[in-house]
Design a protein around this motif. Structure first.
Motif, mmCIF file in Angstrom:
data_model
loop_
_atom_site.group_PDB
_atom_site.id
_atom_site.type_symbol
_atom_site.label_atom_id
_atom_site.label_comp_id
_atom_site.label_asym_id
_atom_site.label_seq_id
_atom_site.Cartn_x
_atom_site.Cartn_y
_atom_site.Cartn_z
ATOM 1 N N GLY A 1 3.954 10.096 -9.256
ATOM 2 C CA GLY A 1 3.264 10.385 -7.994
ATOM 3 C C GLY A 1 2.161 9.418 -7.659
ATOM 4 O O GLY A 1 1.608 9.459 -6.552
ATOM 5 N N SER A 2 1.839 8.517 -8.591
ATOM 6 C CA SER A 2 0.726 7.593 -8.375
ATOM 7 C C SER A 2 0.978 6.639 -7.209
ATOM 8 O O SER A 2 0.063 6.329 -6.441
ATOM 9 N N THR A 3 2.209 6.170 -7.088
ATOM 10 C CA THR A 3 2.509 5.184 -6.044
ATOM 11 C C THR A 3 2.190 5.732 -4.667
ATOM 12 O O THR A 3 1.540 5.060 -3.848
ATOM 13 N N ALA A 4 2.630 6.946 -4.383
ATOM 14 C CA ALA A 4 2.392 7.549 -3.064
ATOM 15 C C ALA A 4 0.904 7.767 -2.816
ATOM 16 O O ALA A 4 0.398 7.519 -1.710
ATOM 17 N N ILE A 5 0.200 8.221 -3.848
ATOM 18 C CA ILE A 5 -1.243 8.484 -3.694
ATOM 19 C C ILE A 5 -1.989 7.187 -3.390
ATOM 20 O O ILE A 5 -2.800 7.115 -2.449
ATOM 21 N N LEU A 6 -1.721 6.140 -4.181
ATOM 22 C CA LEU A 6 -2.436 4.874 -4.006
ATOM 23 C C LEU A 6 -2.073 4.206 -2.684
ATOM 24 O O LEU A 6 -2.942 3.642 -2.001
ATOM 25 N N THR A 7 -0.811 4.258 -2.313
ATOM 26 C CA THR A 7 -0.381 3.661 -1.041
ATOM 27 C C THR A 7 -1.061 4.340 0.134
ATOM 28 O O THR A 7 -1.474 3.684 1.103
#
Length: 271
Positions: free
Chosen positions: A157-163
């Motif tokens: 889920g990190s990619t969506a949060i950071l993006t």
């Protein structure tokens, strides 16, 4: 008869005397992250070769667009291979040469508690503002988002949060400019626009020179992103433009880039 012979001799002599050729100006368009290093390379080229180099620095994607619109660039030094290769795809002859590499680092505010090991957790913290450059316009932004893409391998889920949370603070057509004489990234951090900012390690070093309290955080191998820089001499450029390109690739040019923290090759083995 003597006058005719003298006239013939003088005319022949004119062809034998080396004509002084006016030094041609070479227009170098280069990524903003190369400003200091290629600025020094241009000065060294001028001193050694004698031709003036007019430099134009900025986000590589925006420079590519200006070249597409007909601006008279002779040599294009991009912070990725893609932009010069796109020009080749549109009809430029190429080739595109890889001339240096860079890595991504994180700049952090003096009071921010962060290390290489905790960087991802810190960036995921809702209270922490994460700044990047603008993707598509500036390759630095593309590399930052590439790092975001790797983050899911460590924490789902990190990619969506950071993006979603990334602040595009530099490199875009409408991004604020730093005051004259200020380093852009030092200024962004000094203005408290971000708590953590992802940029090239070479940019981070220059920012810390201006704002000594800034922290430079190395990125762990599993998140690390490297940048390949591409060099293109544009169609119709003079021989001097090719000489500048070779000078950038030469040991002297590579040493200057290396002195600014770029990853270089082409340096002779030490005796």
């Amino acid at each position: 008869m003597k006058n005719k012979q003298l006239t013939f001799f003088l005319m022949a002599a004119l062809f034998l005397i080396p004509m002084q050729v006016k030094a041609e100006q070479v227009n170098l368009y280069a990524a903003g992250s190369l400003r200091a290093a290629l600025g020094d390379v241009a000065k060294a080229f001028e001193a050694e070769i004698g031709n003036q180099v007019a430099t134009e620095f900025g986000p590589s994607g925006l420079l590519r667009q200006r070249i597409e619109q007909g601006e008279a660039a002779h040599v294009f030094a991009s912070a990725n291979m893609e932009h010069p290769q796109n020009l080749v795809g549109q009809g430029q002859k190429g080739p595109v040469a890889l001339f240096t590499r860079n890595n991504l680092c994180a700049l952090a505010q003096p009071g921010q508690t962060v290390t290489t090991a905790t960087l991802l957790d810190v960036m995921l913290d809702p209270a922490v503002r994460v700044g990047t450059s603008t993707p598509k316009a500036d390759p630095s932004g593309d590399y930052a988002f590439e790092l975001f893409g790797k983050a899911d391998q460590l924490k789902s889920g990190s990619t969506a949060i950071l993006t979603a949370k990334a602040l595009l603070l530099t490199g875009g057509p409408d991004s604020p400019k730093a005051p004259e004489g200020r380093n852009l990234y030092a200024w962004v951090m000094d203005e408290q626009k971000a708590d953590v900012f992802l940029t090239y390690c070479t940019n981070a070093v220059l920012a810390k020179k201006e704002l000594s309290g800034l922290q430079i955080i190395s990125i762990a191998p599993e998140l690390s992103v490297g940048a390949d820089y591409g060099l293109l001499v544009l169609d119709g450029a003079s021989q001097e433009a090719w000489r500048l390109a070779l000078f950038i690739l030469s040991p002297e040019g590579q040493k200057i880039l290396g002195d600014y923290g770029f990853v270089v090759g082409g340096l002779p083995a030490k005796p």
